[in-house]
Design an enzyme around this catalytic site. Structure first.
Site, PDB file in Angstrom:
ATOM      1  N   GLY A 183      73.052 -53.308 -14.231  1.00 56.42           N
ATOM      2  CA  GLY A 183      72.750 -54.375 -13.264  1.00 56.42           C
ATOM      3  C   GLY A 183      71.609 -55.221 -13.784  1.00 56.42           C
ATOM      4  N   ARG A 184      70.401 -54.701 -13.583  1.00 52.60           N
ATOM      5  CA  ARG A 184      69.192 -55.442 -13.931  1.00 52.60           C
ATOM      6  C   ARG A 184      69.195 -55.991 -15.369  1.00 52.60           C
ATOM      7  NH1 ARG A 184      64.156 -54.288 -11.906  1.00 52.60           N
ATOM      8  NH2 ARG A 184      65.014 -52.334 -11.128  1.00 52.60           N
ATOM      9  N   TYR A 238      57.672 -52.633  -4.402  1.00 56.31           N
ATOM     10  CA  TYR A 238      57.483 -51.656  -5.490  1.00 56.31           C
ATOM     11  C   TYR A 238      56.231 -51.956  -6.322  1.00 56.31           C
ATOM     12  CZ  TYR A 238      62.703 -51.576  -5.257  1.00 56.31           C
ATOM     13  OH  TYR A 238      64.015 -51.517  -4.896  1.00 56.31           O
ATOM     14  N   GLU A 295      77.211 -48.718 -15.627  1.00 57.45           N
ATOM     15  CA  GLU A 295      77.120 -49.640 -14.485  1.00 57.45           C
ATOM     16  C   GLU A 295      75.828 -50.459 -14.570  1.00 57.45           C
ATOM     17  OE1 GLU A 295      76.982 -46.602 -11.556  1.00 57.45           O
ATOM     18  OE2 GLU A 295      78.954 -45.869 -12.094  1.00 57.45           O
ATOM     19  N   ARG A 324      60.058 -57.799  -4.251  1.00 58.88           N
ATOM     20  CA  ARG A 324      59.767 -56.730  -5.208  1.00 58.88           C
ATOM     21  C   ARG A 324      58.276 -56.458  -5.409  1.00 58.88           C
ATOM     22  NH1 ARG A 324      60.934 -56.589  -9.904  1.00 58.88           N
ATOM     23  NH2 ARG A 324      61.649 -54.453 -10.020  1.00 58.88           N
ATOM     24  N   GLY A 344      70.646 -48.604 -15.109  1.00 55.73           N
ATOM     25  CA  GLY A 344      69.235 -48.247 -15.262  1.00 55.73           C
ATOM     26  C   GLY A 344      68.588 -48.726 -16.540  1.00 55.73           C
ATOM     27  N   TYR A 370      67.661 -58.023  -8.069  1.00 58.48           N
ATOM     28  CA  TYR A 370      67.020 -57.542  -6.841  1.00 58.48           C
ATOM     29  C   TYR A 370      66.028 -58.593  -6.307  1.00 58.48           C
ATOM     30  CZ  TYR A 370      69.191 -53.466  -8.868  1.00 58.48           C
ATOM     31  OH  TYR A 370      70.117 -52.623  -9.436  1.00 58.48           O
ATOM     32  N   CYS A 396      53.152 -64.198   7.346  1.00 57.45           N
ATOM     33  CA  CYS A 396      52.033 -63.552   8.042  1.00 57.45           C
ATOM     34  C   CYS A 396      52.003 -62.055   7.750  1.00 57.45           C
ATOM     35  CB  CYS A 396      52.156 -63.798   9.541  1.00 57.45           C
ATOM     36  SG  CYS A 396      52.236 -65.542   9.891  1.00 57.45           S
ATOM     37  N   GLU A 397      51.672 -61.698   6.545  1.00 56.49           N
ATOM     38  CA  GLU A 397      51.556 -60.309   6.071  1.00 56.49           C
ATOM     39  C   GLU A 397      50.600 -60.347   4.895  1.00 56.49           C
ATOM     40  OE1 GLU A 397      52.977 -57.339   6.813  1.00 56.49           O
ATOM     41  OE2 GLU A 397      54.354 -58.091   8.331  1.00 56.49           O
TER      42      GLU A 397
END
Ligand SMILES: Cc1ncc(COP(=O)(O)O)c(C=O)c1O
Length: 443
Positions: free
Chosen positions: A304-305, A345, A302, A341, A263, A400, A371-372
């Site tokens: 990650g980012r 988010y 742990e 992302r 985190g 991510y 197409c969104e």
């Protein structure tokens, strides 16, 4: 020694991630025009491919991993595979002795094994481990199953008893500690699906006390992602220490470690205002933790980012530009199937022109081909005038990013390229259109 180390780390932190030299974007010392030209040629020659790709920097990856070396006394680190899981990236992580892997699925165990890690170097998190995945974890003697419910503990005990082996578990506790981050990535609050509540632990002690096939090695929390201050971690540590004392009394046995999860955050937006990168104060946190932690338990992490996000960019080409009254709409060949992302988010990613060819700036929406209407990377941003055919770089896209890619709109997974000392290596080849529907044929 610690001070010298912190000073040397500090000078690295201040190194520019992105800077223009002669109007060409340099990324941590790499001239992106030179590198992307080589990558484009290679992909065209080898795979007849002209689309977008992820580019990772080995020196950046190494520098981010090195930040965890020596500063936390006695800690072990488990790199969060889900943040960027390419086997060749994991092989680079393997070179760092103090690192194991934090995996969240059976296939991530297999990735870890392929990259050269043993099961003893992996911890396995996740709320919904299947019996097949538990069998796999037991077969490879995982360091620990990070368990998230009492039902899961029962299931692991049943399977380990059937196989005549001992499963090591770590209870992921839900500490009900809120952090200041996006609601989707707050994971340590009572209402979230993660973790076991402290009042449920009595049941876990009962199972462990009555079975020789399961043992408790640790307690863990993961508060969420993008945490920018130390305070929630210290609060969580107190919570873990209190619960570890209870656990040792209940089980009449010692616990090996406490894990504070991952985190550690990075503010990608702040960086674009010309200020140094604002991120979780890792070295200060480590120093304080070393000073205050005199409890018997090792403290693991742990991350990650913090490691993977700065280590990757998404490289895309501008296909078309449409002029609207207020903004230009820039349609890229990369979209939300490659980097979701911003759509998922509302995450901010810096968008940079690879080459500045005009002093004039315009307002642009940077959108994908899907197409969104949610398929955009940024809205209303000021950039030097862009032309069709230009390259745009999406920064801090290592974490991510590619791992959340999808085949939506039947778009193939894009290639991943690793740059090391100006050498380039294709670490994931482009998927072809027919690769996508191969499972739908000849069933
Ligand atoms: C249990 C656990 N550990 C570690 C991480 C890694 O988090 P981050 O990438 O924010 O460091 C996560 C991410 O959600 C997680 O769920």
């Amino acid at each position: 020694v610690l001070l010298v180390y912190i000073i040397s780390i500090k000078s690295k932190i201040d190194q520019m991630y992105f800077e223009y030299k002669n109007n060409i974007l340099n990324w941590y010392g790499v001239n992106l025009k030179n590198i992307t030209r080589k990558v484009d040629e290679l992909l065209l020659k080898e795979y007849n491919y002209e689309g977008p790709y992820y580019l990772y920097s080995e020196s950046l990856l190494n520098d981010r991993l090195s930040r965890f070396k020596n500063i936390f006394r006695k800690s072990k680190f488990y790199y969060s595979v889900k943040s960027l899981s390419n086997i060749y990236i994991l092989k680079r992580v393997k070179k760092f002795e103090n690192f194991g892997l934090d995996v969240v699925s059976g296939a991530e165990i297999l990735r870890g094994l392929s990259a050269g890690f043993s099961g003893e170097e992996m911890v396995y998190a996740g709320v919904g481990k299947t019996s097949h995945e538990i069998e796999l974890g037991l077969e490879h003697k995982l360091k620990s199953f990070h368990v998230e419910s009492i039902s899961e503990v029962r299931q692991i005990e049943r399977i380990s008893r059937k196989n005549g082996v001992v499963a090591r578990i770590t209870a992921r506790l839900n500490p009900d500690i809120g952090v200041n981050t996006h609601h989707y990535i707050k994971t340590g609050i009572e209402e979230s699906k993660f973790g076991i509540l402290p009042e449920e632990m009595k049941q876990l002690y009962d199972i462990v006390t009555h079975s020789p096939y399961i043992e408790l090695s640790g307690l863990q929390v993961h508060l969420g992602s993008q945490i920018m201050s130390s305070a929630p971690f210290f609060k969580a540590l107190k919570f873990l220490q209190k619960n570890a004392s209870i656990a040792e009394k209940e089980l009449k046995k010692e616990i090996e470690y406490l894990s504070l999860g991952g985190g550690f955050g990075i503010n990608y937006k702040q960086y674009m205002k010309g200020k140094p990168l604002k991120e979780f104060p890792l070295e200060e946190f480590a120093q304080k933790l070393n000073e205050i932690n005199n409890s018997p338990w090792r403290i693991d992490f742990e991350p990650g980012r913090f490691i993977s996000a700065p280590s990757g960019v998404l490289v895309s080409n501008v296909l078309y530009i449409k002029q609207r009254q207020k903004t230009g709409i820039v349609i890229c060949n990369a979209g939300m199937s490659d980097l979701i992302r911003p759509a998922l988010y509302s995450a901010f990613h810096p968008i940079l022109s690879m080459e500045i060819r005009s002093n004039k700036k315009r307002k642009y929406d940077i959108v994908g081909p899907i197409c969104e209407s949610g398929d955009f990377f940024a809205k209303g941003i000021d950039l030097p005038v862009i032309d069709e055919g230009d390259k745009l770089i999406v920064g801090f896209a290592g974490a991510y990013g590619s791992v959340m890619g999808s085949n939506y709109n039947s778009r193939p997974f894009i290639p991943e390229i690793l740059v090391s000392d100006n050498e380039i290596e294709v670490i994931r080849r482009p998927q072809s259109g027919t690769d996508i529907f191969q499972y739908e044929l000849n069933i």
